[in-house]
Structures are given as structure tokens and as C-alpha cells.
Design a protein around this motif. Structure first.
Motif, PDB file in Angstrom:
ATOM      1  N   ASN A  27       0.552  -1.090  -0.307  1.00 24.76           N
ATOM      2  CA  ASN A  27       0.357   0.392   0.159  1.00 24.76           C
ATOM      3  C   ASN A  27       0.924   0.859  -0.251  1.00 24.76           C
ATOM      4  O   ASN A  27       0.717   2.461   0.018  1.00 24.76           O
ATOM      5  N   ASN A  28       2.303   0.874  -0.157  1.00 23.60           N
ATOM      6  CA  ASN A  28       3.110   2.104  -0.401  1.00 23.60           C
ATOM      7  C   ASN A  28       3.378   2.686   1.188  1.00 23.60           C
ATOM      8  O   ASN A  28       3.279   3.972   0.663  1.00 23.60           O
ATOM      9  N   SER A  29       2.918   2.390   2.336  1.00 20.23           N
ATOM     10  CA  SER A  29       2.209   3.641   3.216  1.00 20.23           C
ATOM     11  C   SER A  29       4.723   3.278   4.880  1.00 20.23           C
ATOM     12  O   SER A  29       4.079   4.189   5.220  1.00 20.23           O
ATOM     13  N   PHE A  74       6.561  -7.943   3.345  1.00 21.36           N
ATOM     14  CA  PHE A  74       4.451  -7.495   3.877  1.00 21.36           C
ATOM     15  C   PHE A  74       3.694  -8.770   2.920  1.00 21.36           C
ATOM     16  O   PHE A  74       3.984  -9.133   1.473  1.00 21.36           O
ATOM     17  N   SER A  75       2.984  -8.736   3.549  1.00 20.92           N
ATOM     18  CA  SER A  75       1.464  -9.186   3.227  1.00 20.92           C
ATOM     19  C   SER A  75       0.694  -8.551   1.840  1.00 20.92           C
ATOM     20  O   SER A  75       0.812  -7.462   1.745  1.00 20.92           O
ATOM     21  N   PRO A  76       0.074  -9.458   1.079  1.00 20.59           N
ATOM     22  CA  PRO A  76      -0.512  -8.019   0.437  1.00 20.59           C
ATOM     23  C   PRO A  76      -1.485  -6.988   0.889  1.00 20.59           C
ATOM     24  O   PRO A  76      -1.783  -5.863   0.080  1.00 20.59           O
ATOM     25  N   LYS A  80       0.567  -7.637   7.438  1.00 24.28           N
ATOM     26  CA  LYS A  80       1.278  -8.674   8.284  1.00 24.28           C
ATOM     27  C   LYS A  80       2.674  -8.942   7.624  1.00 24.28           C
ATOM     28  O   LYS A  80       3.400  -8.259   6.341  1.00 24.28           O
ATOM     29  N   ILE A  81       3.904  -9.198   8.261  1.00 22.52           N
ATOM     30  CA  ILE A  81       5.231  -8.896   7.461  1.00 22.52           C
ATOM     31  C   ILE A  81       5.726 -10.653   8.313  1.00 22.52           C
ATOM     32  O   ILE A  81       5.515 -11.108   8.900  1.00 22.52           O
ATOM     33  N   PRO A 125      -0.537 -15.538  -4.622  1.00 24.97           N
ATOM     34  CA  PRO A 125      -0.879 -16.366  -3.756  1.00 24.97           C
ATOM     35  C   PRO A 125      -0.092 -16.650  -2.003  1.00 24.97           C
ATOM     36  O   PRO A 125      -0.383 -16.847  -1.052  1.00 24.97           O
ATOM     37  N   THR A 126       0.632 -16.849  -2.452  1.00 32.14           N
ATOM     38  CA  THR A 126       1.875 -16.990  -1.832  1.00 32.14           C
ATOM     39  C   THR A 126       3.365 -16.790  -1.714  1.00 32.14           C
ATOM     40  O   THR A 126       3.830 -16.031  -3.050  1.00 32.14           O
ATOM     41  N   PHE A 127       3.544 -16.718  -0.537  1.00 25.78           N
ATOM     42  CA  PHE A 127       5.635 -16.170  -0.592  1.00 25.78           C
ATOM     43  C   PHE A 127       6.180 -17.175  -1.516  1.00 25.78           C
ATOM     44  O   PHE A 127       5.840 -17.824  -1.450  1.00 25.78           O
TER      45      PHE A 127
END
Length: 272
Positions: A27-29, A74-76, A80-81, A125-127
Motif C-alpha cells: 500500500n506504499n505506506s 509484507f502480505s498483500p 502482516k510481515i 497467493p503465496t510468498f
């Protein structure tokens, strides 16, 4: 096309500041930066430090200093990290949406080899993570299982994904950079792309180029076919150290490289 850069020193009050891993939130934040003291620092979109949290060892009986954080992603949804560590484990931390939200471990994956690098391509869907034994695997934040998708006989030093998320680049200890694509219709070929001058610990895939750097303190910019098109040479600068990690912004326009106590930011310029 050329790249320009902005270089920033990490503040002394952050403690030992050798950067071992960093990641940009989708989300670029937020920008997450982990240093050699195993603390994750969280910066906002203006580069101001806003939060931090300490990571944990796989086996507390071995002490708090028995490992290093080798990968962050990060998660999508940016809440989460995923933290990859040298003590053969991956932790998933829930960090929340607001600054100051409580940080809790919500999942972990136990492995047979040290995690060396970690990414999460957009629209996947996965890292994905690389191991010291040369394997590249898929992982899921909701489970404790992993699946091998790519193997090499050379230690995996870096992973990066294309801005579209349909392909990844794998950097290996022998300098080889290999491409793997999820899209079978992609025009980009699978397999070796180029051979970097050293182990490409800092590897990023931007909209128009591939950026690679390592212990020789030279930042190389390649096109998507693996041809060198630009170089930033810091090998003669006494205060510059080796490049160890990098991250591409969600837009694919900016690349950040981390070295001993410095962040180097490379931004794309369009030349008409």
C-alpha cells in the motif's frame, strides 16, 4: 532511461545499523528495515521512523543472538510481515493497520536449511523464499508447509519479482541471475539471464531494468535481456561498504539498496 539516487544514513540512535533485510509495503505506506541487531524498524512514506519491533529466535534456549534476519516481506494487505531467519525458520507477524498496533506472531514454518532471502510477488497467493541449500520454495501464511519450485546447486543469495508479479529473478552465490516465470505465455525466457561480477545480494526488477549489486560496491543496471546499460561505481569510495539487500517500490519506479549504514535510492528518469 537513467536512474538518479538519493542516499540516506540510518540514525545512530537506531543502534548497530548494518542493514540485513528490507521490504516495501504494497500500500506504499511503510518501509520495513531490519538491522544486524534483529530489530525491525518501520518507516513511513516520508522516510520517518514511526515504529519498531524485536524478532525472536527459533529456539529460545540458544539465546537471542543465535540468528540473523535474512528476509522481510509484507502480505498483500500490508498488515502482516513475513520474517525469514538464518536459524531455519520463518515467522509471520501481524502488525496491524495503524502505527503502534500490537505486533504478534500468527504463524511459523520450520525448515531444514537457513532462509537466505524472501519475497511476495504481487497477484500471487503465496510468498517465495530461497534457502542455503540452493532451493527456492513457496510458502503460505495460513499453513506450515512449503513447496519447492526451483532448485540450484548454488546458494540462493537473492530473490526479486517483476512489477507484475508474473516472474521472479534468483541470484546465486556464483553470480548467476536466473529468471523463473509463472506466466507460460510470457515473452521473457526462463533460465539464466546474465552473470554478475559478484554474488548479487542486492537484486531488484524494475519496470524497465534489472538492478544488481554486491561486495564489489558496483551497482549494475541490466535490461531485461541481461545486457549491461548503466553502472554506478563506488569501489573507490572509502566510506562505502558492500551492498547486501534491495527492494523495489510497488510502482516499479524506485529501487532502494541497503549497505552497512546507508540506504541508496535510485529513481527512474525518462529521457525523451
Amino acid at each position: 532511461m537513467q536512474l538518479k539516487h538519493l542516499r540516506t544514513l540510518l540514525a545512530p540512535q537506531d543502534g548497530p545499523s548494518k542493514v540485513t533485510a528490507l521490504a516495501w509495503a504494497p500500500n506504499n505506506s511503510k518501509l520495513a528495515v531490519c538491522t544486524v541487531d534483529r530489530i525491525v524498524l518501520l518507516f513511513d512514506e516520508h522516510g520517518e521512523k514511526r515504529d519498531k519491533f524485536s524478532t525472536k529466535p527459533a529456539n529460545p534456549d540458544l539465546g537471542k543472538k543465535c540468528y540473523q534476519v535474512t528476509g522481510l516481506v509484507f502480505s498483500p494487505d500490508s498488515t502482516k510481515i513475513v520474517v525469514g531467519q538464518s536459524d531455519n525458520i520463518i515467522f509471520v507477524y501481524k502488525i496491524g493497520e495503524q502505527w503502534g498496533d500490537k505486533k504478534v506472531i500468527c504463524n511459523k514454518i520450520i525448515l531444514q536449511s537457513a532462509v537466505t532471502t524472501l519475497i511476495w510477488p504481487v497477484q500471487q497467493p503465496t510468498f517465495i523464499f530461497g534457502l542455503a541449500d540452493g532451493k527456492v520454495k513457496l510458502g503460505n501464511v495460513k499453513g506450515s508447509k512449503s513447496q519447492t519450485i526451483y532448485s540450484s546447486e548454488s546458494y540462493v543469495v537473492s530473490l526479486t519479482s517483476s512489477p507484475s508479479g508474473q516472474g521472479i529473478l534468483c541470484g546465486h552465490a556464483d553470480g548467476t541471475i536466473v529468471r523463473y516465470t509463472f506466466d507460460n505465455d510470457s515473452e521473457l525466457s526462463k533460465g539464466p539471464v546474465c552473470k554478475h561480477s559478484c554474488s548479487p545480494y542486492a537484486l531488484s526488477w524494475s519496470l524497465t531494468s534489472i538492478v544488481a549489486a554486491g561486495c564489489d560496491r558496483r551497482v549494475m543496471v541490466y535490461n531485461h535481456s541481461g545486457k549491461p546499460i548503466q553502472q554506478f561505481d563506488y569501489s573507490k569510495e572509502e566510506d562505502e561498504k558492500e551492498f547486501m539487500c534491495s527492494a523495489t517500490s510497488p510502482s516499479g519506479q524506485t529501487v532502494v539498496l541497503g549497505s552497512f549504514n546507508r540506504l541508496s535510492c535510485y529513481r527512474k528518469l525518462m529521457v525523451w
